[in-house]
Design an enzyme around this catalytic site. Structure first.
Site, PDB file in Angstrom:
ATOM      1  N   LYS A 186       0.823  -1.212   0.000  1.00  0.00           N
ATOM      2  CA  LYS A 186       0.000   0.000   0.000  1.00  0.00           C
ATOM      3  C   LYS A 186       0.858   1.264   0.000  1.00  0.00           C
ATOM      4  O   LYS A 186       1.831   1.358   0.746  1.00  0.00           O
ATOM      5  CB  LYS A 186      -0.910  -0.012   1.228  1.00  0.00           C
ATOM      6  CG  LYS A 186      -1.964   1.061   1.231  1.00  0.00           C
ATOM      7  CD  LYS A 186      -3.125   0.647   2.104  1.00  0.00           C
ATOM      8  CE  LYS A 186      -4.252   1.661   2.077  1.00  0.00           C
ATOM      9  NZ  LYS A 186      -4.749   1.989   0.767  1.00  0.00           N
ATOM     10  N   GLY A 222       6.736   0.823   5.542  1.00  0.00           N
ATOM     11  CA  GLY A 222       7.606  -0.119   4.832  1.00  0.00           C
ATOM     12  C   GLY A 222       7.616   0.113   3.334  1.00  0.00           C
ATOM     13  O   GLY A 222       8.665   0.044   2.684  1.00  0.00           O
ATOM     14  N   CYS A 223       6.451   0.423   2.775  1.00  0.00           N
ATOM     15  CA  CYS A 223       6.351   0.636   1.334  1.00  0.00           C
ATOM     16  C   CYS A 223       7.064   1.925   0.924  1.00  0.00           C
ATOM     17  O   CYS A 223       7.682   1.993  -0.132  1.00  0.00           O
ATOM     18  CB  CYS A 223       4.887   0.657   0.910  1.00  0.00           C
ATOM     19  SG  CYS A 223       4.057  -0.915   1.277  1.00  0.00           S
ATOM     20  N   THR A 224       6.993   2.924   1.788  1.00  0.00           N
ATOM     21  CA  THR A 224       7.700   4.173   1.519  1.00  0.00           C
ATOM     22  C   THR A 224       9.209   3.930   1.574  1.00  0.00           C
ATOM     23  O   THR A 224       9.942   4.362   0.674  1.00  0.00           O
ATOM     24  CB  THR A 224       7.273   5.257   2.533  1.00  0.00           C
ATOM     25  OG1 THR A 224       5.864   5.483   2.402  1.00  0.00           O
ATOM     26  CG2 THR A 224       8.020   6.556   2.291  1.00  0.00           C
ATOM     27  N   GLY A 274      10.348   2.056  -1.598  1.00  0.00           N
ATOM     28  CA  GLY A 274      10.387   2.941  -2.760  1.00  0.00           C
ATOM     29  C   GLY A 274      11.556   3.904  -2.708  1.00  0.00           C
ATOM     30  O   GLY A 274      12.236   4.149  -3.712  1.00  0.00           O
TER      31      GLY A 274
END
Length: 157
Positions: free
Chosen positions: A40, A45-47, A50
């Protein structure tokens, strides 16, 4: 479950992308492609993941490699995430889970004590001819980009 296996061609696919584009895998023949699936936008974690890809973009470029991030978020949400984090690569929207199913990344996960279907953080390395060369499943963000770059180094020697 995925029908893809290492050493086989990845079927061409089409997905809505940031930049008001529709991207196909065949757009990138002649380049290596790293496709990373994440749960998401705008989550810690996704940030971090990326940002790690963003911060090593020059190294990926040196290996003739395109990065594509994929989640089930809408293109509109992706646009804000990409802009906020200054990602120099496209994010693909997979609302209908076509790519998630192709790569077999949807798993049952525990969230706040409930079982939910979600994306298992995963990355795939596709070579210049469209052949799947490496996959990482259940990715931990720390040191992941270094592992991907190491595989690219081996692949391009």
């Amino acid at each position: 479950m995925t029908t893809l296996s290492i050493g086989t061609a990845v079927p061409d696919f089409e997905a809505a992308s940031t930049g008001d584009k529709t991207i196909t895998l065949s757009d990138f023949l002649g380049k290596n492609v790293v496709i990373y699936f994440y749960p998401k936008d705008n989550t810690p974690g996704c940030t971090q993941e990326g940002i790690a890809f963003r911060d090593h973009i020059d190294e990926f470029n040196a290996f003739n490699t395109v990065i594509l991030g994929v989640s089930r978020d809408s293109v509109k949400v992706h646009e804000g995430f990409k802009c906020k984090q200054a990602f120099p690569f496209d994010l693909l929207s997979d609302k209908d889970e076509t790519l998630c199913n192709l790569f077999g990344v949807i798993k049952m996960k525990n969230m706040y004590g409930k079982q939910v279907r979600g994306i298992e953080r995963s990355t795939f390395l596709i070579d210049e001819q469209g052949i799947l060369r490496h996959e990482w499943r259940g990715v931990k963000v720390k040191n992941h980009v270094a592992e991907v770059l190491q595989e690219l180094k081996i692949l391009t020697q």
